[in-house]
Every structure is written in C-alpha cells, then in structure tokens.
Design an enzyme around this catalytic site. Sequence first.
Site, PDB file in Angstrom:
ATOM      1  N   ASN A   6       1.083  -8.699  -3.239  1.00  0.00           N
ATOM      2  CA  ASN A   6       0.895  -7.604  -2.287  1.00  0.00           C
ATOM      3  C   ASN A   6       1.937  -7.791  -1.195  1.00  0.00           C
ATOM      4  OD1 ASN A   6       0.110  -5.758  -0.365  1.00  0.00           O
ATOM      5  ND2 ASN A   6      -2.030  -6.368  -0.307  1.00  0.00           N
ATOM      6  N   ARG A  67       0.661  -4.497  -5.932  1.00  0.00           N
ATOM      7  CA  ARG A  67       0.058  -3.399  -5.186  1.00  0.00           C
ATOM      8  C   ARG A  67       1.170  -2.468  -4.718  1.00  0.00           C
ATOM      9  NH1 ARG A  67      -1.455  -2.948   1.025  1.00  0.00           N
ATOM     10  NH2 ARG A  67      -2.741  -1.074   0.991  1.00  0.00           N
ATOM     11  N   HIS A 156      -6.692   3.239  -0.054  1.00  0.00           N
ATOM     12  CA  HIS A 156      -7.751   2.238  -0.284  1.00  0.00           C
ATOM     13  C   HIS A 156      -8.372   2.417  -1.662  1.00  0.00           C
ATOM     14  CE1 HIS A 156      -8.442   1.850   4.350  1.00  0.00           C
ATOM     15  NE2 HIS A 156      -7.497   1.016   3.932  1.00  0.00           N
ATOM     16  N   ARG A 216      -4.912   4.102  14.567  1.00  0.00           N
ATOM     17  CA  ARG A 216      -4.620   5.446  14.071  1.00  0.00           C
ATOM     18  C   ARG A 216      -5.697   6.428  14.523  1.00  0.00           C
ATOM     19  NH1 ARG A 216      -3.671   3.791   7.907  1.00  0.00           N
ATOM     20  NH2 ARG A 216      -4.006   1.683   8.662  1.00  0.00           N
ATOM     21  N   GLU A 357      -9.577  -6.686  -3.776  1.00  0.00           N
ATOM     22  CA  GLU A 357      -8.487  -5.879  -4.300  1.00  0.00           C
ATOM     23  C   GLU A 357      -7.614  -6.666  -5.273  1.00  0.00           C
ATOM     24  OE1 GLU A 357      -6.939  -2.865  -1.129  1.00  0.00           O
ATOM     25  OE2 GLU A 357      -7.605  -4.645  -0.047  1.00  0.00           O
TER      26      GLU A 357
END
Length: 375
Positions: A6, A67, A156, A216, A357
């Site tokens: 990742n 990823r 996600h 955000r 993940e």
Amino acid sequence: MILVVNAGSSSVKYQLVDLDGPIRLKEGKIERIGEPGSDVPDHEAALLRVAEDVSMDSADLTAIGHRVVHGGPLFTGPVLITDDVVKQIEEAVPLAPLHNPSNLAGIEVTRRLRPDLPQVAVFDTAFHSMIPPAARTYAIDREVAERFGVRRYGFHGTSTAYVSRAAAALVGKPGTANVIVLHLGNGASASAVSAGRCVDTSMGMTPLEGLVMGTRSGDLDPAIIFHLIRGGMTPDEVESMLIHRSGLLGLCGDNDMRTVMERVESGDEEAALAYNVYSHRLRKYIGAYCAVLGRVDVIAFTGGVGENSALVRRNVLTGLEPMGIRLDPLRNVSVKGARLVSADDSAVAVAVVPTDEELEIARETSEVLARTKSE
C-alpha cells in the site's frame, strides 16, 4: 505467500500474508518518504527496504497485490497488472491526484524488482462499481458528465467489502444480509450493502463528498465554491481548504477525535459544535441508508474511530430506538475483536468489525491468480 503493498504519497505499508492460515508473516510501515531530513529519498528506496525485510527474492513468494485508490470507470474488480493496466491507472490520475501517482510508484518499483511475479491491482473503487445508476449518477448535463467522467465512484471499497462480509457472518446471514458499513477514521464513509452488493455510498467522484471527516468537509452546497472564488480565493485555494483545512480541523482546530472528545468533556464550545456537526451528518446517513435498503440487518462500525470510540457509537445511535436500533451499554464498551454490541432485543444488530484491508487485498489477489490459471 502474497506480499501486499500500500504505497502512499509519503509512506509504504506492507504485509506478507500466508492465506493458508491466514497468517501475517511480516508487516511494517515506512514513513516520511522524500521529506526533509528523511533517510528514505523516494519510493524505490522504500521498496528496497521492504524487499530486504520480506525477502522479496524468495521462491515462496507467489504474487504481489497493490492497493490502487481510483480505478476510474474501467476497473470493476481486481486485475492482473500489465503495461496496458498501468497506462489506464495513469489515465485515472486526474480523479485521484493525491493517491494514484504513489500507487503507481509502488507498482513500477516492485515490477522492476520481481518482473517474474504476477502482480495484481486491487481498487478502492471496484466494490462500489455495482452501485445502480440512480445512485451513481449526478443530475448534471449528461454530455458534460460523460466527457469528464463525472459519476459516483466511492472509496474505502476494499474495507467495505471485508467488513460487510464479516458483519453478515456475525449475524448468521452470510451472503444475504443488508449491512450499513460506517468506516470512520480521519477519512470517513458510509455504505449501504445489500446481499454482498453495494447499492449506495457517501463518497462520490472523489473522497471529498459525504460524512464530516478529520480534515475534509464532506457534503456542502456547491454554490459555496463559486461564492468563495468570486470572493477572491483561487480554485486551488478552495480545493486545498476543503481537503486539508475543513472537517473537524476546520471547525475546532483538531482532527483527532480523541482530542476533540477531551475538549468536549472539558466544556469547549468549538469542539462541541464540531462533534455535533459530525454526529448529525453521520446519523442522517444512517437514516438515509435505512430507507435505501428497506431492511437493515446490521450496522457495522469500523476504522480507527468506529472501532475504538464507544462514545461515538453511543452518541450517534442514541435516539434511533424507534428504528429498532438499541445498543447494549456493557457490550458497547468491550474491546474484543469483531463483536456484536447491540442489545438482545434490538431489531437491527450493531457490530464492531476491525477492518483488514491487507487480508482482503491478499484474498482478491489470490482469486485473480486462480482465475488466470483456469483461463
């Protein structure tokens, strides 16, 4: 064994996974890549360290899974990486300028280090590619939308796939459960999953839409952007503000939920407002996705905040008892792995599911290899 990579803009996370266990044989994280004072000048140097740590030249290593944040409209599942796939990922860079370039850097280096190994791209957007047209389409001029690739992609997805499947198993409905997945960390998203298929998600064409996040903004009236630009801000300044200086940070100066909650408990009004805005938006999405799904079997909390903050879970779900959602106070504060935290008489189960993940990327990489061999 499968190596999961990742590669972020300034970090590389990695795990070496034996799926027969599944067992994590190695895991690590290299940070501050290319930053002043760092002894890791670039992604190649970082991946060379990874290669040494995991013995990347080992004959036992069968594949590398990467990823990739944005697959654009083309990739609806994991794919074997080829030169053409790399080119298509590059074409999606404008949709994820902060993420795809570093994902590509990781791919380029590992392909050079082990050109003999099959390598697989697993896309954050892929799980959401099944969202029906009514949920993925923005109500703007269709020709403009098609020309610029404007649609809901969602993010996600790797986490949502893993968590929704694990939550369905927890309630004894594998493959059939309707699940609301709340991935709450510095980035945050809500997803509605019906029988293993995503039918709606809060993040949109970019990861900016949806829930209030650490830095955000999440949802806002698009006219605010025009108003700020007409007021003298440049488009780049507005974009930077909405991504890096909004959300909890913009409202109260802190983006760590633990710090925000400490300030709330001490009576800090700015922190209290930030937390209330965060909770209100999250509760609104839960209600909306109950309506989208029609029947909800389980609400699953994951991510750093979702997994670890019993207070957030309690505050967000309090008042939703008329919708059949009831927490058990003692279960909610337990700290064991994947677990149910709802009361026995709750019509809708509530679960905490630590996301994995890397394991999901390894599993999807293995599936691609098996499919390739059978073709």
